[in-house]
Write an enzyme that holds these catalytic residues in place. Structure first.
Site, short mmCIF file in Angstrom:
data_model
loop_
_atom_site.label_atom_id
_atom_site.label_comp_id
_atom_site.label_asym_id
_atom_site.label_seq_id
_atom_site.Cartn_x
_atom_site.Cartn_y
_atom_site.Cartn_z
N SER A 1 20.28 -48.41 -15.63
CA SER A 1 19.36 -47.65 -14.78
C SER A 1 19.57 -46.14 -14.96
O SER A 1 18.74 -45.36 -14.54
CB SER A 1 19.52 -48.06 -13.32
OG SER A 1 20.87 -48.06 -12.97
N HIS B 1 27.52 -45.08 -20.21
CA HIS B 1 28.48 -45.65 -19.25
C HIS B 1 28.60 -47.15 -19.46
O HIS B 1 27.73 -47.78 -20.04
CB HIS B 1 28.05 -45.36 -17.81
CG HIS B 1 26.80 -46.08 -17.37
ND1 HIS B 1 25.54 -45.68 -17.76
CD2 HIS B 1 26.62 -47.17 -16.61
CE1 HIS B 1 24.65 -46.49 -17.24
NE2 HIS B 1 25.26 -47.42 -16.54
#
Ligand SMILES: [Zn+2]
Ligand SMILES: [Zn+2]
Length: 334
Positions: free
Chosen positions: A160, A165
């Site tokens: 999202s 990450h």
């Protein structure tokens, strides 16, 4: 409070993540088109995340300030949580457990516009060192049975936020996928007295039709029954049940083969969304002679649709032999 609910027929577990409670309007149809706002993972925006759990940073710099190159923070909307979990209301027919666990985000770079394969080899070593550190730490926490680390790249694969990450979710039970692998591997071991993953490594190296990459510590191959086009597994050459057994020399070999393999996949398929998923031994199985940790790269080029959901049988239009041969040939752009 999150809950773990068990489907009564198949016994599969579901997390009902009440902290993320969503109304129909909260589900964006086209996430790719979402406008970029201020990124909470960028250097300088440390105050936009919950306080960091660990970071790798320049000496003399303070936590939650710039100066870091890896930063691990709690997920702002955790699927599971450690603190304050209470027993859900008792059920007489259904099985429900408290949603005890942990949900963390590993921020893989302080700059926004980069990706796993474009980062330096030494930064990849730092990324997977943080995977190992969080894995080993959470494996020793009370009630934790399994530590799942994974990376979703691209909105279709579930990311999202664009900033590079990965995520860690620690759970208080052995997930079905892991239990099925343990079970199958254990059956093979009882019959053949060998680890099935070690045997597959040998077969793939001998046949050399599905190998993508190889170095001193690992092989990367497209598995015989690949579910997805260009699905690639990265497997240690020596037998090792748990990711916690990864020493510094293997860590370097792992980082190098992942950089090489992901570069090949992104170069040849024009940056497809993908999931990078760790499969490792649960708590108590770290020395299992029959289980063998590995990583799976699942490019998301096809859509999992009605037939797959109905039957669990995937339709893969690219034979793994063709995928491997293509990936072997391609010159990766770093
Ligand atoms: Zn960012
Ligand atoms: Zn093995």
């Amino acid at each position: 409070m999150p809950e773990l609910r068990q489907e009564p027929v198949t016994k599969k577990w579901v997390i009902i993540a009440t902290e993320r409670s969503k109304r129909p309007s909260d589900f964006p149809v086209k996430q790719e088109e979402r406008k970029e706002g201020i990124c909470p993972f960028c250097k300088g925006n440390e105050n936009l995340t919950p306080p960091e759990i660990i970071s790798y940073r320049e000496p003399g710099t303070k936590p939650n300030e710039p100066g870091w190159w890896i930063r691990v923070v709690p997920n702002k909307f955790p699927a599971l949580q450690r603190e304050g979990t209470e027993n859900p209301p008792k059920e007489d027919f259904y099985t429900v457990l408290p949603g005890t666990g942990a949900h963390e985000v590993i921020i893989e770079a302080s700059e926004h516009d980069t990706s796993l394969e474009r980062q330096s080899l030494s930064q990849l070593v730092e990324i997977f060192r943080s995977w190992r550190e969080r894995h080993n730490h959470l494996m020793n926490e009370d009630e934790i049975k399994y530590v799942q680390i994974f990376k979703n790249e691209g909105a279709v694969a579930g990311a999202s936020l664009q900033h590079p990450h990965s995520q860690v979710i620690a759970v208080s039970l052995i997930p079905d996928v892991v239990a099925e692998e343990l079970d199958g591997a254990q059956k093979f071991y009882r019959e053949k007295k060998n680890c099935i993953y070690c045997e597959i490594n040998q077969i793939e190296l001998n046949r050399n039709t599905r190998i993508v990459e190889e170095n001193d510590g690992f092989i990367a191959y497209c598995p015989f029954a690949s579910r997805f086009p260009f699905e690639t597994w990265i497997v240690p050459k020596q037998h090792q049940a748990s990711f916690s057994g990864l020493d510094d020399s293997l860590l370097r070999h792992l980082s190098s083969i992942i950089k090489e393999t992901i570069s090949k996949i992104t170069t040849s398929l024009n940056h497809p969304p993908y999931n990078l998923i760790l499969h490792t031994a649960p708590v108590g199985y770290q020395d299992a002679p029959y289980y063998h940790w590995h990583m799976e790269i699942l490019p998301r080029l096809t859509i999992v649709a009605g037939f797959e959901w109905g039957t669990g049988i995937y339709i893969n239009p690219t034979p793994p032999e063709a995928a491997a041969s293509y990936l072997r040939e391609i010159k990766a752009i770093h």
